[in-house]
Design an enzyme around this catalytic site. Structure first.
Site, short mmCIF file in Angstrom:
data_model
loop_
_atom_site.label_atom_id
_atom_site.label_comp_id
_atom_site.label_asym_id
_atom_site.label_seq_id
_atom_site.Cartn_x
_atom_site.Cartn_y
_atom_site.Cartn_z
N GLU A 8 40.32 30.48 43.17
CA GLU A 8 40.15 31.35 41.81
C GLU A 8 41.32 32.05 41.62
O GLU A 8 41.30 33.29 42.00
CB GLU A 8 38.85 31.95 41.94
N HIS A 10 44.84 32.95 39.22
CA HIS A 10 44.93 32.89 38.04
C HIS A 10 46.46 32.85 37.54
O HIS A 10 47.30 33.15 38.16
CB HIS A 10 44.40 34.19 37.44
N HIS A 169 33.84 30.79 35.36
CA HIS A 169 34.34 32.28 35.66
C HIS A 169 33.73 33.31 34.60
O HIS A 169 33.46 32.90 33.49
CB HIS A 169 36.02 31.99 35.55
N ASP A 293 41.21 35.49 44.08
CA ASP A 293 41.21 36.13 42.93
C ASP A 293 42.46 36.96 42.37
O ASP A 293 42.68 37.93 41.92
CB ASP A 293 40.09 37.23 42.51
#
Length: 330
Positions: A8, A10, A169, A293
Site C-alpha cells: 500500500e 502511493h 483503499h 502506507d
C-alpha cells in the site's frame, strides 16, 4: 529485517496534480498534503533510497487517494487512469525493475471502460491488480457509486477473468454525510473517517452476493482490516438476530466466511501488535501482508515495529514477504 515486500505504497503523477490544481481551493485543502509528502509521491528515486535503508525489497505502488475515483467527467477519468498506468510502468517499474511493481488505476465512472483499462494494464503493462479508492463519484461530489452496485458487474467479471486482487483503499466520506464530524475536522480523513467508510464499504461487498457470483475474488484491505477483525463477530451476531428484517442483502453465507475466504489485510499505517494479533486470529497469518502506507508513513517506523513483533519465524516470513510473493507471483 530485510527482503520485505510492501503493497500500500502511493504515488502521484503530474497529470493527477494538474487535475487537483484545476479543481479549486476547496479540493486542494481537502487533500491536506504537506509539501514533503507531495514531493515523495512523485519521486521514485527517493522511494528507492528509503526502501534500501529500511530493508524493503519490493513495493507495489498505486495512485494516491482519491485519484481517479473523484473525477466527475468520465472521459477525463479514463484519461487519468490510462496516463497513471503508463506513468507507473514507465517512470517507476521500468526505471527500477525488480524493486517496484504497480496496481492499476481504473475509471469506474464507466465500469466497462474500467474493465478494458484493467485488462490493458494487467496484460500489456504487467499490473499486479488494481487499487480502487473507495466509492466513485458519478455526476457530482455528493453522488457516489459503491463497488457492490449492479452497474459494476462488467468490472467484476473482468477482475474474475484476470484473477487479480482488488485493493479497496479508503477515501473520505461523502461531503453530504459528514454531519457527525462537524467541529472535529481532523476525524474526517485517515484518523477515523477512512476506516469507518471503508469498513462499511467492505461489508456492503460481503452482503451483496458478489462473492457468491465470483467466489474466487480477493479483496485487500489496509490498516489491518479497517477494524473488521474486531467488529465482524458483533455484526454477524446482530444480522442473525435481524434475519427476518429488511436490508440484509442477498449473500448466501455469513460475513465471517467471506472475510476469511475472500479478504486479505495489510499492516499499512497500523503498527500495533495487539491489532496484528487480532487480525491473525481472525483470518490467519497466510492472509496478512506487510505494508507501510508510504509516504504518509515512514518505512523505518513500519519496519522497526514489524521486526520487533513477537511472531514465530514462520509468520514473520509469511507476512513480511512470503504471502505477497505467492499472491502476486513475484
Amino acid at each position: 529485517m530485510r527482503g520485505l515486500i510492501a503493497l500500500e505504497e502511493h504515488l502521484s503523477t503530474p497529470r493527477n496534480d494538474e487535475l487537483w490544481d484545476a479543481a479549486g481551493e476547496a479540493a486542494r485543502n481537502g487533500r491536506a498534503y504537506t509539501a514533503e509528502v507531495e514531493a515523495r509521491l512523485l519521486d521514485a528515486e527517493r522511494r528507492i533510497t528509503a526502501m534500501d535503508g529500511a530493508g524493503i525489497e519490493t513495493a507495489i505502488v498505486s495512485l494516491t487517494s482519491p485519484g481517479v475515483q473523484s473525477v466527475l467527467d468520465p472521459r477525463q477519468a479514463a484519461e487519468l487512469a490510462r496516463d497513471t498506468n503508463d506513468t507507473a510502468r514507465r517512470d517507476f517499474v521500468d526505471a527500477h525493475p525488480g524493486r517496484l511493481e504497480f496496481f492499476a488505476a481504473v475509471p469506474l465512472q464507466d465500469p466497462r471502460a474500467a474493465a478494458d483499462e484493467l485488462e490493458r494494464a494487467v496484460r500489456d503493462l504487467g499490473a499486479k491488480g488494481t487499487l480502487v479508492n473507495g466509492y466513485t463519484n458519478v455526476g457530482d461530489e455528493n453522488t457516489a457509486r459503491y463497488l457492490d452496485e449492479p452497474a459494476n458487474a462488467p468490472f467484476w467479471a473482468k477482475v474474475a477473468e484476470l484473477d487479480v486482487p482488488v485493493y479497496l483503499h479508503p477515501r473520505e466520506p461523502l461531503p453530504g454525510q459528514r454531519r457527525l464530524y462537524e467541529g472535529y475536522a481532523s476525524l474526517v480523513g485517515s484518523a477515523w473517517g477512512f476506516g469507518h467508510e471503508t469498513a462499511t464499504h467492505a461489508v456492503r461487498l460481503m452482503l451483496s452476493g458478489l462473492f457468491d457470483t465470483h467466489p474466487g475474488l480477493r479483496i485487500i484491505l489496509g490498516h489491518l482490516g479497517e477494524g473488521l477483525p474486531f467488529l465482524l463477530p458483533r455484526l454477524e451476531h446482530r444480522l442473525y438476530k435481524q434475519r427476518e428484517g429488511i436490508g440484509l442483502g442477498s449473500a448466501r453465507r455469513r460475513v465471517s466466511e467471506y472475510f476469511e475466504e475472500n479478504f486479505l489485510v495489510t499492516t499499512s499505517g497500523h503498527f500495533h501488535t495487539r491489532s496484528l494479533d487480532n487480525a491473525i486470529a481472525a483470518i490467519g497469518a497466510d492472509r496478512v501482508l506487510f505494508s507501510v502506507d508510504y509516504p504518509y508513513e515512514t518505512m523505518d517506523e513500519a519496519v522497526t515495529w514489524f521486526t520487533a513483533c513477537p511472531l514465530s519465524r514462520s509468520d514473520h516470513a509469511k507476512i513480511g514477504a512470503g504471502n505477497a510473493r505467492r499472491l502476486f507471483d513475484l
